[in-house]
Motif scaffolding. Structure first.
Motif, PDB file in Angstrom:
ATOM      1  N   ILE A 181     -51.776  29.362  68.220  1.00  9.77           N
ATOM      2  CA  ILE A 181     -52.101  28.591  66.768  1.00  9.77           C
ATOM      3  C   ILE A 181     -53.611  28.975  66.703  1.00  9.77           C
ATOM      4  CG2 ILE A 181     -52.748  26.415  65.756  1.00  9.77           C
ATOM      5  CD1 ILE A 181     -50.563  25.253  67.790  1.00  9.77           C
ATOM      6  N   ARG A 182     -53.801  29.516  65.325  1.00 10.44           N
ATOM      7  CA  ARG A 182     -55.077  29.866  64.778  1.00 10.44           C
ATOM      8  C   ARG A 182     -55.384  28.805  63.585  1.00 10.44           C
ATOM      9  NH1 ARG A 182     -54.160  35.191  62.344  1.00 10.44           N
ATOM     10  NH2 ARG A 182     -55.532  34.262  61.127  1.00 10.44           N
ATOM     11  N   TRP A 183     -56.090  27.927  64.024  1.00 14.15           N
ATOM     12  CA  TRP A 183     -56.620  26.672  63.184  1.00 14.15           C
ATOM     13  C   TRP A 183     -57.360  27.169  61.957  1.00 14.15           C
ATOM     14  CZ3 TRP A 183     -53.971  22.249  63.889  1.00 14.15           C
ATOM     15  CH2 TRP A 183     -53.635  22.037  65.103  1.00 14.15           C
ATOM     16  N   ALA A 184     -56.985  26.656  60.657  1.00 16.70           N
ATOM     17  CA  ALA A 184     -57.575  26.977  59.581  1.00 16.70           C
ATOM     18  C   ALA A 184     -58.463  25.732  59.059  1.00 16.70           C
ATOM     19  CB  ALA A 184     -56.454  27.353  58.502  1.00 16.70           C
ATOM     20  N   GLY A 185     -59.291  25.715  58.021  1.00 13.20           N
ATOM     21  CA  GLY A 185     -60.133  25.067  57.697  1.00 13.20           C
ATOM     22  C   GLY A 185     -59.247  23.890  56.894  1.00 13.20           C
ATOM     23  N   ALA A 186     -59.823  22.789  56.454  1.00 11.76           N
ATOM     24  CA  ALA A 186     -59.404  21.866  55.717  1.00 11.76           C
ATOM     25  C   ALA A 186     -59.263  22.459  54.012  1.00 11.76           C
ATOM     26  CB  ALA A 186     -60.294  20.612  55.689  1.00 11.76           C
ATOM     27  N   MET A 187     -58.371  21.985  53.652  1.00 13.81           N
ATOM     28  CA  MET A 187     -58.366  22.135  52.204  1.00 13.81           C
ATOM     29  C   MET A 187     -58.454  21.079  51.261  1.00 13.81           C
ATOM     30  SD  MET A 187     -54.708  24.701  52.344  1.00 13.81           S
ATOM     31  CE  MET A 187     -54.953  25.162  50.854  1.00 13.81           C
ATOM     32  N   SER A 188     -58.884  21.354  50.063  1.00 16.45           N
ATOM     33  CA  SER A 188     -59.191  20.123  49.197  1.00 16.45           C
ATOM     34  C   SER A 188     -57.918  19.615  48.433  1.00 16.45           C
ATOM     35  CB  SER A 188     -59.942  20.599  48.053  1.00 16.45           C
ATOM     36  OG  SER A 188     -59.324  21.560  47.153  1.00 16.45           O
ATOM     37  N   ASP A 189     -57.809  18.585  48.104  1.00 16.58           N
ATOM     38  CA  ASP A 189     -56.891  17.910  47.220  1.00 16.58           C
ATOM     39  C   ASP A 189     -56.279  18.835  46.355  1.00 16.58           C
ATOM     40  OD1 ASP A 189     -56.734  15.735  49.049  1.00 16.58           O
ATOM     41  OD2 ASP A 189     -57.786  14.684  47.698  1.00 16.58           O
ATOM     42  N   GLN A 190     -57.300  19.618  45.548  1.00 17.33           N
ATOM     43  CA  GLN A 190     -56.878  20.429  44.515  1.00 17.33           C
ATOM     44  C   GLN A 190     -56.072  21.758  44.914  1.00 17.33           C
ATOM     45  OE1 GLN A 190     -60.003  21.694  41.931  1.00 17.33           O
ATOM     46  NE2 GLN A 190     -58.495  22.663  40.250  1.00 17.33           N
ATOM     47  N   GLN A 191     -56.592  22.197  46.154  1.00 17.11           N
ATOM     48  CA  GLN A 191     -55.943  23.376  46.872  1.00 17.11           C
ATOM     49  C   GLN A 191     -54.586  23.051  47.168  1.00 17.11           C
ATOM     50  OE1 GLN A 191     -59.087  24.157  49.361  1.00 17.11           O
ATOM     51  NE2 GLN A 191     -59.459  26.067  48.864  1.00 17.11           N
ATOM     52  N   ILE A 192     -54.442  21.980  47.847  1.00 12.98           N
ATOM     53  CA  ILE A 192     -53.082  21.214  48.136  1.00 12.98           C
ATOM     54  C   ILE A 192     -52.207  21.452  47.010  1.00 12.98           C
ATOM     55  CG2 ILE A 192     -51.840  19.481  49.342  1.00 12.98           C
ATOM     56  CD1 ILE A 192     -54.552  19.155  51.076  1.00 12.98           C
ATOM     57  N   LYS A 193     -52.688  20.720  45.761  1.00 14.97           N
ATOM     58  CA  LYS A 193     -51.847  20.758  44.920  1.00 14.97           C
ATOM     59  C   LYS A 193     -51.308  21.863  44.439  1.00 14.97           C
ATOM     60  CE  LYS A 193     -51.894  18.398  40.277  1.00 14.97           C
ATOM     61  NZ  LYS A 193     -52.569  17.808  39.332  1.00 14.97           N
ATOM     62  N   ARG A 194     -52.075  23.002  44.350  1.00 15.66           N
ATOM     63  CA  ARG A 194     -51.657  24.480  43.927  1.00 15.66           C
ATOM     64  C   ARG A 194     -50.546  24.931  44.752  1.00 15.66           C
ATOM     65  NH1 ARG A 194     -57.395  25.385  42.461  1.00 15.66           N
ATOM     66  NH2 ARG A 194     -57.462  26.519  44.470  1.00 15.66           N
ATOM     67  N   VAL A 195     -51.095  24.829  45.911  1.00 17.57           N
ATOM     68  CA  VAL A 195     -50.158  25.350  47.101  1.00 17.57           C
ATOM     69  C   VAL A 195     -48.678  24.708  47.144  1.00 17.57           C
ATOM     70  CG1 VAL A 195     -49.500  25.294  49.747  1.00 17.57           C
ATOM     71  CG2 VAL A 195     -51.796  26.039  48.812  1.00 17.57           C
ATOM     72  N   ARG A 196     -48.552  23.195  46.800  1.00 16.00           N
ATOM     73  CA  ARG A 196     -47.387  22.591  46.565  1.00 16.00           C
ATOM     74  C   ARG A 196     -46.536  23.066  45.464  1.00 16.00           C
ATOM     75  NH1 ARG A 196     -49.221  16.687  48.745  1.00 16.00           N
ATOM     76  NH2 ARG A 196     -48.738  16.937  50.800  1.00 16.00           N
ATOM     77  N   ALA A 197     -47.462  23.406  44.228  1.00 15.92           N
ATOM     78  CA  ALA A 197     -46.863  23.737  43.183  1.00 15.92           C
ATOM     79  C   ALA A 197     -46.271  25.228  43.068  1.00 15.92           C
ATOM     80  CB  ALA A 197     -47.558  23.915  41.878  1.00 15.92           C
ATOM     81  N   ASN A 198     -46.813  26.079  43.959  1.00 13.51           N
ATOM     82  CA  ASN A 198     -46.373  27.560  44.340  1.00 13.51           C
ATOM     83  C   ASN A 198     -45.148  27.294  45.060  1.00 13.51           C
ATOM     84  OD1 ASN A 198     -48.324  28.708  42.959  1.00 13.51           O
ATOM     85  ND2 ASN A 198     -49.589  29.053  44.634  1.00 13.51           N
ATOM     86  N   ASP A 199     -45.252  26.504  46.290  1.00 20.75           N
ATOM     87  CA  ASP A 199     -43.811  26.187  46.948  1.00 20.75           C
ATOM     88  C   ASP A 199     -42.657  25.830  46.340  1.00 20.75           C
ATOM     89  OD1 ASP A 199     -45.453  26.685  49.109  1.00 20.75           O
ATOM     90  OD2 ASP A 199     -45.468  24.830  49.912  1.00 20.75           O
ATOM     91  N   HIS A 200     -42.956  24.874  45.253  1.00 20.07           N
ATOM     92  CA  HIS A 200     -41.887  24.302  44.354  1.00 20.07           C
ATOM     93  C   HIS A 200     -41.504  25.522  43.533  1.00 20.07           C
ATOM     94  CE1 HIS A 200     -39.693  21.460  42.248  1.00 20.07           C
ATOM     95  NE2 HIS A 200     -40.024  22.169  40.839  1.00 20.07           N
ATOM     96  N   ARG A 201     -42.157  26.410  43.046  1.00 21.67           N
ATOM     97  CA  ARG A 201     -41.810  27.393  42.208  1.00 21.67           C
ATOM     98  C   ARG A 201     -41.042  28.480  42.995  1.00 21.67           C
ATOM     99  NH1 ARG A 201     -46.634  26.699  39.477  1.00 21.67           N
ATOM    100  NH2 ARG A 201     -47.758  28.387  40.983  1.00 21.67           N
ATOM    101  N   ALA A 202     -41.382  28.648  44.433  1.00 19.57           N
ATOM    102  CA  ALA A 202     -40.668  29.638  45.142  1.00 19.57           C
ATOM    103  C   ALA A 202     -39.193  28.960  45.559  1.00 19.57           C
ATOM    104  CB  ALA A 202     -41.474  29.556  46.525  1.00 19.57           C
ATOM    105  N   ILE A 203     -39.185  27.741  45.778  1.00 22.47           N
ATOM    106  CA  ILE A 203     -38.230  27.047  46.074  1.00 22.47           C
ATOM    107  C   ILE A 203     -36.893  27.214  44.893  1.00 22.47           C
ATOM    108  CG2 ILE A 203     -36.806  24.951  46.660  1.00 22.47           C
ATOM    109  CD1 ILE A 203     -39.365  24.341  48.248  1.00 22.47           C
ATOM    110  N   GLU A 204     -37.427  26.953  43.594  1.00 23.73           N
ATOM    111  CA  GLU A 204     -36.527  27.061  42.539  1.00 23.73           C
ATOM    112  C   GLU A 204     -36.033  28.522  42.544  1.00 23.73           C
ATOM    113  OE1 GLU A 204     -35.398  24.781  40.254  1.00 23.73           O
ATOM    114  OE2 GLU A 204     -36.184  23.468  41.432  1.00 23.73           O
ATOM    115  N   PHE A 205     -36.939  29.274  42.718  1.00 22.38           N
ATOM    116  CA  PHE A 205     -36.605  30.778  42.366  1.00 22.38           C
ATOM    117  C   PHE A 205     -35.452  31.185  43.675  1.00 22.38           C
ATOM    118  CE2 PHE A 205     -37.197  35.270  43.787  1.00 22.38           C
ATOM    119  CZ  PHE A 205     -36.854  35.965  42.574  1.00 22.38           C
TER     120      PHE A 205
END
Length: 97
Positions: A45-69
């Motif tokens: 496991i390589r730990w990554a830094g914390a993400m801001s709420d805005q970054q998390i929101k963008r990642v979730r939106a990208n995930d949603h688009r990938a799932i739809e595709f």
């Protein structure tokens, strides 16, 4: 705490290195209180830094688009009849008896 990661080709790539595995991109558990964020690389496991709420929101939106595709790619394609141009329709109309 146990974390279950539902592997999906739209989200992650699992690489087999004989005795170890790697999983990319990173895994973010933002729904858990710990909000852990990490990669699995060659079985470690390589730990990554914390993400801001805005970054998390963008990642979730990208995930949603990938799932739809991915869902669209799984649907059977319909046979499409190419549209007939107005010129061809007009010539066909002129040739009518």
């Amino acid at each position: 705490m146990e974390v279950v990661t539902p592997l999906s080709p739209a989200k992650w790539q699992l690489s087999d290195h004989w005795a170890t595995v790697s999983l990319h991109p990173s895994i973010g558990n933002w729904s858990f209180p710990c909000r852990s964020h990490y990669w699995i690389s060659h079985g470690k496991i390589r730990w990554a830094g914390a993400m801001s709420d805005q970054q998390i929101k963008r990642v979730r939106a990208n995930d949603h688009r990938a799932i739809e595709f991915e869902a669209q790619m799984d649907r059977p394609s319909e046979e499409k009849v190419p549209p007939v141009s107005w010129g061809k329709r007009f010539i066909a109309w002129l040739r009518r008896p």
